[in-house]
Scaffold this motif. Structure first.
Motif, PDB file in Angstrom:
ATOM      1  N   ALA A  53       0.937  -1.371  -0.023  1.00 50.25           N
ATOM      2  CA  ALA A  53       0.072  -0.002   0.043  1.00 50.25           C
ATOM      3  C   ALA A  53       0.978   1.200   0.057  1.00 50.25           C
ATOM      4  O   ALA A  53       0.369   2.287  -0.370  1.00 50.25           O
ATOM      5  N   ILE A  54       2.132   1.313   0.457  1.00 52.16           N
ATOM      6  CA  ILE A  54       2.996   2.533   0.519  1.00 52.16           C
ATOM      7  C   ILE A  54       3.110   2.858  -0.856  1.00 52.16           C
ATOM      8  O   ILE A  54       2.752   4.078  -1.158  1.00 52.16           O
ATOM      9  N   PRO A  55       3.671   2.292  -1.856  1.00 47.98           N
ATOM     10  CA  PRO A  55       3.850   2.778  -3.062  1.00 47.98           C
ATOM     11  C   PRO A  55       2.420   2.991  -3.783  1.00 47.98           C
ATOM     12  O   PRO A  55       2.393   3.982  -4.587  1.00 47.98           O
ATOM     13  N   ALA A  56       1.563   2.120  -3.662  1.00 49.53           N
ATOM     14  CA  ALA A  56       0.227   2.252  -3.966  1.00 49.53           C
ATOM     15  C   ALA A  56      -0.433   3.691  -3.767  1.00 49.53           C
ATOM     16  O   ALA A  56      -1.080   4.278  -4.665  1.00 49.53           O
ATOM     17  N   LEU A  57      -0.259   4.031  -2.627  1.00 47.84           N
ATOM     18  CA  LEU A  57      -0.949   5.442  -2.155  1.00 47.84           C
ATOM     19  C   LEU A  57      -0.191   6.443  -2.699  1.00 47.84           C
ATOM     20  O   LEU A  57      -0.817   7.550  -3.318  1.00 47.84           O
ATOM     21  N   PHE A  58       1.333   6.411  -2.951  1.00 49.86           N
ATOM     22  CA  PHE A  58       2.060   7.411  -3.649  1.00 49.86           C
ATOM     23  C   PHE A  58       1.419   7.540  -4.915  1.00 49.86           C
ATOM     24  O   PHE A  58       1.137   8.580  -5.738  1.00 49.86           O
ATOM     25  N   ILE A  59       1.461   6.532  -5.792  1.00 49.82           N
ATOM     26  CA  ILE A  59       0.938   6.565  -7.143  1.00 49.82           C
ATOM     27  C   ILE A  59      -0.113   7.184  -7.087  1.00 49.82           C
ATOM     28  O   ILE A  59      -0.724   7.696  -7.926  1.00 49.82           O
ATOM     29  N   GLY A  60      -1.156   6.507  -6.471  1.00 48.10           N
ATOM     30  CA  GLY A  60      -2.818   7.031  -6.409  1.00 48.10           C
ATOM     31  C   GLY A  60      -2.817   8.455  -6.112  1.00 48.10           C
ATOM     32  O   GLY A  60      -3.573   9.103  -6.800  1.00 48.10           O
ATOM     33  N   CYS A  61      -2.020   9.025  -5.184  1.00 48.11           N
ATOM     34  CA  CYS A  61      -2.118  10.433  -4.937  1.00 48.11           C
ATOM     35  C   CYS A  61      -1.519  11.190  -6.247  1.00 48.11           C
ATOM     36  O   CYS A  61      -2.300  12.345  -6.628  1.00 48.11           O
ATOM     37  N   ALA A  62      -0.463  10.820  -6.578  1.00 44.77           N
ATOM     38  CA  ALA A  62      -0.104  11.301  -7.975  1.00 44.77           C
ATOM     39  C   ALA A  62      -0.848  11.600  -9.083  1.00 44.77           C
ATOM     40  O   ALA A  62      -1.046  12.680  -9.823  1.00 44.77           O
ATOM     41  N   LEU A  63      -1.586  10.047  -9.077  1.00 47.14           N
ATOM     42  CA  LEU A  63      -2.534  10.383 -10.448  1.00 47.14           C
ATOM     43  C   LEU A  63      -3.701  11.088  -9.908  1.00 47.14           C
ATOM     44  O   LEU A  63      -4.283  11.850 -10.799  1.00 47.14           O
ATOM     45  N   ALA A  64      -4.306  11.046  -8.763  1.00 45.42           N
ATOM     46  CA  ALA A  64      -5.531  11.815  -8.503  1.00 45.42           C
ATOM     47  C   ALA A  64      -5.030  13.440  -8.567  1.00 45.42           C
ATOM     48  O   ALA A  64      -5.895  14.067  -9.052  1.00 45.42           O
ATOM     49  N   ASN A  65      -3.860  13.948  -8.055  1.00 45.41           N
ATOM     50  CA  ASN A  65      -3.436  15.129  -8.371  1.00 45.41           C
ATOM     51  C   ASN A  65      -3.420  15.734  -9.945  1.00 45.41           C
ATOM     52  O   ASN A  65      -3.826  16.680 -10.243  1.00 45.41           O
ATOM     53  N   LEU A  66      -2.784  14.579 -10.704  1.00 47.13           N
ATOM     54  CA  LEU A  66      -3.139  14.962 -12.004  1.00 47.13           C
ATOM     55  C   LEU A  66      -4.128  15.124 -12.720  1.00 47.13           C
ATOM     56  O   LEU A  66      -4.521  16.071 -13.509  1.00 47.13           O
ATOM     57  N   LEU A  67      -5.133  14.096 -12.190  1.00 54.58           N
ATOM     58  CA  LEU A  67      -6.611  14.102 -13.003  1.00 54.58           C
ATOM     59  C   LEU A  67      -7.250  15.299 -12.472  1.00 54.58           C
ATOM     60  O   LEU A  67      -8.109  15.764 -13.221  1.00 54.58           O
ATOM     61  N   THR A  68      -7.090  15.931 -11.248  1.00 56.18           N
ATOM     62  CA  THR A  68      -8.002  16.977 -10.757  1.00 56.18           C
ATOM     63  C   THR A  68      -7.054  18.409 -11.105  1.00 56.18           C
ATOM     64  O   THR A  68      -7.741  19.476 -10.839  1.00 56.18           O
ATOM     65  N   GLY A  69      -6.138  18.293 -11.870  1.00 58.05           N
ATOM     66  CA  GLY A  69      -5.797  19.592 -12.359  1.00 58.05           C
ATOM     67  C   GLY A  69      -4.776  20.154 -11.496  1.00 58.05           C
ATOM     68  O   GLY A  69      -4.587  21.329 -11.591  1.00 58.05           O
ATOM     69  N   ALA A  70      -3.993  19.549 -10.503  1.00 60.17           N
ATOM     70  CA  ALA A  70      -3.047  20.240  -9.625  1.00 60.17           C
ATOM     71  C   ALA A  70      -2.100  20.697 -10.272  1.00 60.17           C
ATOM     72  O   ALA A  70      -1.445  20.094 -11.316  1.00 60.17           O
ATOM     73  N   VAL A  71      -1.484  21.724  -9.688  1.00 59.26           N
ATOM     74  CA  VAL A  71      -0.101  22.255 -10.123  1.00 59.26           C
ATOM     75  C   VAL A  71       0.988  21.262  -9.739  1.00 59.26           C
ATOM     76  O   VAL A  71       0.804  20.515  -8.833  1.00 59.26           O
ATOM     77  N   ILE A  72       2.086  21.449 -10.409  1.00 53.24           N
ATOM     78  CA  ILE A  72       3.289  20.382 -10.605  1.00 53.24           C
ATOM     79  C   ILE A  72       3.797  20.444  -8.763  1.00 53.24           C
ATOM     80  O   ILE A  72       4.126  19.217  -8.375  1.00 53.24           O
ATOM     81  N   TRP A  73       3.538  21.438  -8.266  1.00 51.87           N
ATOM     82  CA  TRP A  73       4.067  21.529  -6.885  1.00 51.87           C
ATOM     83  C   TRP A  73       3.361  20.704  -5.889  1.00 51.87           C
ATOM     84  O   TRP A  73       3.795  19.722  -5.028  1.00 51.87           O
ATOM     85  N   ASP A  74       1.849  20.727  -6.274  1.00 51.72           N
ATOM     86  CA  ASP A  74       1.028  19.516  -5.464  1.00 51.72           C
ATOM     87  C   ASP A  74       1.052  18.165  -6.101  1.00 51.72           C
ATOM     88  O   ASP A  74       1.003  17.373  -5.223  1.00 51.72           O
ATOM     89  N   ILE A  75       1.398  17.942  -7.211  1.00 53.43           N
ATOM     90  CA  ILE A  75       1.480  16.697  -7.935  1.00 53.43           C
ATOM     91  C   ILE A  75       2.889  15.996  -7.025  1.00 53.43           C
ATOM     92  O   ILE A  75       2.713  14.876  -6.580  1.00 53.43           O
ATOM     93  N   VAL A  76       4.068  16.703  -6.991  1.00 60.70           N
ATOM     94  CA  VAL A  76       5.170  16.317  -6.265  1.00 60.70           C
ATOM     95  C   VAL A  76       5.193  16.528  -4.870  1.00 60.70           C
ATOM     96  O   VAL A  76       5.225  15.191  -4.321  1.00 60.70           O
ATOM     97  N   PHE A  77       4.827  17.418  -4.210  1.00 59.02           N
ATOM     98  CA  PHE A  77       4.991  17.404  -2.676  1.00 59.02           C
ATOM     99  C   PHE A  77       3.711  16.859  -1.934  1.00 59.02           C
ATOM    100  O   PHE A  77       3.810  16.245  -0.954  1.00 59.02           O
ATOM    101  N   GLY A  78       2.803  17.067  -2.649  1.00 60.46           N
ATOM    102  CA  GLY A  78       1.461  16.435  -2.081  1.00 60.46           C
ATOM    103  C   GLY A  78       1.511  15.091  -2.073  1.00 60.46           C
ATOM    104  O   GLY A  78       1.147  14.312  -0.956  1.00 60.46           O
ATOM    105  N   SER A  79       2.109  14.191  -3.180  1.00 64.65           N
ATOM    106  CA  SER A  79       2.279  12.849  -3.344  1.00 64.65           C
ATOM    107  C   SER A  79       3.368  12.513  -2.394  1.00 64.65           C
ATOM    108  O   SER A  79       3.228  11.241  -1.628  1.00 64.65           O
ATOM    109  N   LEU A  80       4.399  13.158  -1.970  1.00 62.74           N
ATOM    110  CA  LEU A  80       5.511  12.855  -1.022  1.00 62.74           C
ATOM    111  C   LEU A  80       4.961  12.907   0.401  1.00 62.74           C
ATOM    112  O   LEU A  80       5.146  12.029   1.060  1.00 62.74           O
ATOM    113  N   ALA A  81       3.954  13.680   0.545  1.00 59.66           N
ATOM    114  CA  ALA A  81       3.380  13.721   1.890  1.00 59.66           C
ATOM    115  C   ALA A  81       2.594  12.512   2.177  1.00 59.66           C
ATOM    116  O   ALA A  81       2.577  12.054   3.311  1.00 59.66           O
TER     117      ALA A  81
END
Length: 165
Positions: A53-81
């Motif tokens: 679930a660790i990498p799955a949640l990271f990938i899921g968050c990155a994909l969700a941020n991409l699909l919802t139109g997040a800026v690059i900062w959110d895609i990268v750092f939100g996913s890292l959080a």
């Protein structure tokens, strides 16, 4: 080989569920504001049961941020959080106080996401507003990762105990 396929499949399902739950929250206007209620953050307790679930949640968050139109900062750092929170949940899996398992997710988001919000606000944002955004993000995380995550944790315990009997 069979166990690896099972773990890969479970990880893909967790990532997909994170994306769907985040997208539903996005459609309701709940996932990307200073007060965020990402129901998907409740899934951050799953590494306590499944390391995949660790990498799955990271990938899921990155994909969700991409699909919802997040800026690059959110895609990268939100996913890292989310990655930090998920790894923290894994480390706390054997902790005596199970209500602590969502704490890394809450803290990682309270520290990282306010900075992302300020960076994306441009001239309107200043780091003087950091405590405000930490508070608002924290409220959403306490509700979603803390309360809903803890409820999910105890539901998973019951389901896995029934399955093992």
């Amino acid at each position: 080989m069979k166990m690896q396929t099972k773990q890969l499949t479970r990880g893909a399902m967790i990532a997909a569920l994170y994306v769907v739950l985040t997208y539903v929250a996005f459609l309701c206007g709940l996932s990307s504001n200073p007060i965020q209620f990402r129901i998907s953050e409740a899934l951050c307790i799953l590494p306590a049961f499944f390391p995949e679930a660790i990498p799955a949640l990271f990938i899921g968050c990155a994909l969700a941020n991409l699909l919802t139109g997040a800026v690059i900062w959110d895609i990268v750092f939100g996913s890292l959080a989310t990655l930090i929170g998920a790894f923290g949940a894994y480390l706390l899996r054997n902790c005596r106080f199970k209500w602590l398992i969502p704490l890394p997710t809450i803290l990682a988001n309270m520290v990282i996401v306010p900075a992302v919000i300020i960076l994306t606000m441009g001239a309107e944002g200043s780091f003087a507003s950091y405590p405000y955004f930490a508070l608002t993000v924290g409220i959403g995380e306490i509700v979603c990762a803390g309360v809903l995550g803890t409820l999910l944790y105890y539901t998973m315990v019951k389901l896995l105990n029934k399955k093992s009997q």
